[in-house]
Design a protein around this motif. Structure first.
Motif, PDB file in Angstrom:
ATOM      1  N   ASP A 186       0.805  -1.221   0.000  1.00  0.00           N
ATOM      2  CA  ASP A 186       0.000   0.000   0.000  1.00  0.00           C
ATOM      3  C   ASP A 186       0.840   1.273   0.000  1.00  0.00           C
ATOM      4  O   ASP A 186       0.311   2.362  -0.177  1.00  0.00           O
ATOM      5  N   VAL A 187       2.147   1.145   0.210  1.00  0.00           N
ATOM      6  CA  VAL A 187       3.039   2.305   0.235  1.00  0.00           C
ATOM      7  C   VAL A 187       3.653   2.469  -1.147  1.00  0.00           C
ATOM      8  O   VAL A 187       4.486   1.659  -1.579  1.00  0.00           O
ATOM      9  N   LEU A 188       3.230   3.515  -1.862  1.00  0.00           N
ATOM     10  CA  LEU A 188       3.676   3.723  -3.231  1.00  0.00           C
ATOM     11  C   LEU A 188       4.552   4.964  -3.393  1.00  0.00           C
ATOM     12  O   LEU A 188       5.122   5.178  -4.466  1.00  0.00           O
ATOM     13  N   LEU A 189       4.666   5.778  -2.361  1.00  0.00           N
ATOM     14  CA  LEU A 189       5.463   7.004  -2.436  1.00  0.00           C
ATOM     15  C   LEU A 189       6.685   6.878  -1.537  1.00  0.00           C
ATOM     16  O   LEU A 189       6.558   6.594  -0.346  1.00  0.00           O
ATOM     17  N   HIS A 190       7.861   7.112  -2.105  1.00  0.00           N
ATOM     18  CA  HIS A 190       9.116   6.941  -1.379  1.00  0.00           C
ATOM     19  C   HIS A 190       9.954   8.213  -1.578  1.00  0.00           C
ATOM     20  O   HIS A 190      10.467   8.466  -2.667  1.00  0.00           O
ATOM     21  N   ARG A 191      10.078   8.990  -0.507  1.00  0.00           N
ATOM     22  CA  ARG A 191      10.684  10.319  -0.605  1.00  0.00           C
ATOM     23  C   ARG A 191      12.204  10.252  -0.643  1.00  0.00           C
ATOM     24  O   ARG A 191      12.828   9.415   0.007  1.00  0.00           O
ATOM     25  N   ALA A 192      12.783  11.162  -1.420  1.00  0.00           N
ATOM     26  CA  ALA A 192      14.236  11.219  -1.559  1.00  0.00           C
ATOM     27  C   ALA A 192      14.662  12.672  -1.783  1.00  0.00           C
ATOM     28  O   ALA A 192      13.825  13.545  -2.024  1.00  0.00           O
ATOM     29  N   THR A 193      15.959  12.911  -1.695  1.00  0.00           N
ATOM     30  CA  THR A 193      16.533  14.239  -1.907  1.00  0.00           C
ATOM     31  C   THR A 193      17.499  14.181  -3.074  1.00  0.00           C
ATOM     32  O   THR A 193      18.378  13.307  -3.120  1.00  0.00           O
ATOM     33  N   VAL A 194      17.353  15.102  -4.030  1.00  0.00           N
ATOM     34  CA  VAL A 194      18.249  15.129  -5.187  1.00  0.00           C
ATOM     35  C   VAL A 194      19.662  15.450  -4.708  1.00  0.00           C
ATOM     36  O   VAL A 194      19.890  16.431  -4.000  1.00  0.00           O
ATOM     37  N   VAL A 195      20.616  14.602  -5.119  1.00  0.00           N
ATOM     38  CA  VAL A 195      22.014  14.742  -4.692  1.00  0.00           C
ATOM     39  C   VAL A 195      22.856  15.413  -5.762  1.00  0.00           C
ATOM     40  O   VAL A 195      23.626  16.332  -5.485  1.00  0.00           O
ATOM     41  N   GLU A 196      22.747  14.931  -7.014  1.00  0.00           N
ATOM     42  CA  GLU A 196      23.562  15.500  -8.084  1.00  0.00           C
ATOM     43  C   GLU A 196      23.055  15.036  -9.438  1.00  0.00           C
ATOM     44  O   GLU A 196      22.189  14.157  -9.539  1.00  0.00           O
ATOM     45  N   TYR A 197      23.633  15.635 -10.485  1.00  0.00           N
ATOM     46  CA  TYR A 197      23.373  15.236 -11.862  1.00  0.00           C
ATOM     47  C   TYR A 197      24.698  14.891 -12.523  1.00  0.00           C
ATOM     48  O   TYR A 197      25.719  15.550 -12.282  1.00  0.00           O
ATOM     49  N   GLU A 198      24.687  13.863 -13.381  1.00  0.00           N
ATOM     50  CA  GLU A 198      25.890  13.530 -14.145  1.00  0.00           C
ATOM     51  C   GLU A 198      25.524  12.691 -15.364  1.00  0.00           C
ATOM     52  O   GLU A 198      24.703  11.785 -15.275  1.00  0.00           O
ATOM     53  N   GLN A 199      26.082  13.023 -16.519  1.00  0.00           N
ATOM     54  CA  GLN A 199      25.898  12.256 -17.762  1.00  0.00           C
ATOM     55  C   GLN A 199      24.434  12.000 -18.100  1.00  0.00           C
ATOM     56  O   GLN A 199      24.088  10.937 -18.616  1.00  0.00           O
ATOM     57  N   GLY A 200      23.569  12.958 -17.834  1.00  0.00           N
ATOM     58  CA  GLY A 200      22.163  12.764 -18.132  1.00  0.00           C
ATOM     59  C   GLY A 200      21.400  12.003 -17.075  1.00  0.00           C
ATOM     60  O   GLY A 200      20.225  11.689 -17.259  1.00  0.00           O
ATOM     61  N   ALA A 201      22.056  11.692 -15.960  1.00  0.00           N
ATOM     62  CA  ALA A 201      21.401  10.977 -14.864  1.00  0.00           C
ATOM     63  C   ALA A 201      21.128  11.909 -13.694  1.00  0.00           C
ATOM     64  O   ALA A 201      21.872  12.863 -13.450  1.00  0.00           O
ATOM     65  N   MET A 202      20.047  11.631 -12.971  1.00  0.00           N
ATOM     66  CA  MET A 202      19.750  12.309 -11.717  1.00  0.00           C
ATOM     67  C   MET A 202      19.925  11.292 -10.594  1.00  0.00           C
ATOM     68  O   MET A 202      19.413  10.176 -10.670  1.00  0.00           O
TER      69      MET A 202
END
Length: 222
Positions: A145-161
């Motif tokens: 039933d848990v579908l939302l998982h919170r996170a914090t953006v750390v960095e971007y590199e080579q088109g990746a988040m």
């Protein structure tokens, strides 16, 4: 707690069954993107050994070999069906050893009107480092039933988040191809894999960034 937009995004995700070489198989997560041409979106690496197949299907082979998908809504009773996959030039599986830009995306056009959800829309700009985002997915072995998982953006590199999850015990099973959304429920990335950061206790997610997703979908619709 996530805001209303992120909560509403739960209706756009589904558990896909793909038809490849005339045989059905299930792998990962997929989601609907709204627009003039509604699309079912997931990760390209699901069409290879990481998805349970014997060999990788190259991007130019996708329309002939990945001929359909059926995707049942995880939160709701709707389902979507598609036509053959679209060819995305240069799409390839995520790899820790590759220096190529991330472009791990597979796309199928929906047949008929989406049922149960209008789908996600893309954010106007990528979330800044330090911003909160949510992985929208059902994790196998976790609370269904848990579908939302919170996170914090750390960095971007080579088109990746890259983003660090609040829950350091999270196990990212069956989440390849799931959407990453902002607090308003707008798409900012496609989840591909998990790794660890400089702190081995941190669980990092890796996604196709918004810029990569936007360009890919724009090229398809152009």
């Amino acid at each position: 707690m996530p805001l209303e937009g992120a909560t509403a995004a739960q209706a756009a995700i589904c558990r896909p069954e793909f038809t490849v070489d005339k045989e059905p198989y299930g792998a990962g997560t997929a989601f609907v993107v709204n627009g003039p041409r509604p699309l079912l979106v997931t990760a390209h690496h699901l069409f290879g050994e990481m998805g349970g197949l014997d060999e990788e299907i190259r991007w130019n082979e996708m329309p002939a070999r990945a001929t359909a998908a059926h995707c049942a809504q995880i939160k709701g009773k709707g389902a979507w069906t598609t036509g053959p996959a679209l060819a995305i030039a240069g799409a390839h599986p995520v790899s820790a050893t590759s220096t190529a830009e991330f472009k791990d995306i597979a796309v199928f056009p929906l047949v008929g009107q989406p049922a149960g959800s209008p789908g996600l829309v893309l954010a106007e700009k990528a979330p800044a480092t330090g911003s909160k985002v949510w992985l929208v997915a059902q994790i196998r072995g976790g609370n269904p039933d848990v579908l939302l998982h919170r996170a914090t953006v750390v960095e971007y590199e080579q088109g990746a988040m890259l983003y660090a999850f609040d829950d350091k015990r999270i196990e990212l099973q069956a989440t390849s191809g799931a959407p990453i959304v902002d607090a308003e429920g707008r798409l900012v990335g496609i989840n591909l894999a998990g790794t660890t950061g400089e702190n081995p206790n941190d669980v990092l997610g890796v996604a196709d960034s918004l810029d990569v997703v936007r360009k890919t979908l724009s090229d398809l619709r152009g």
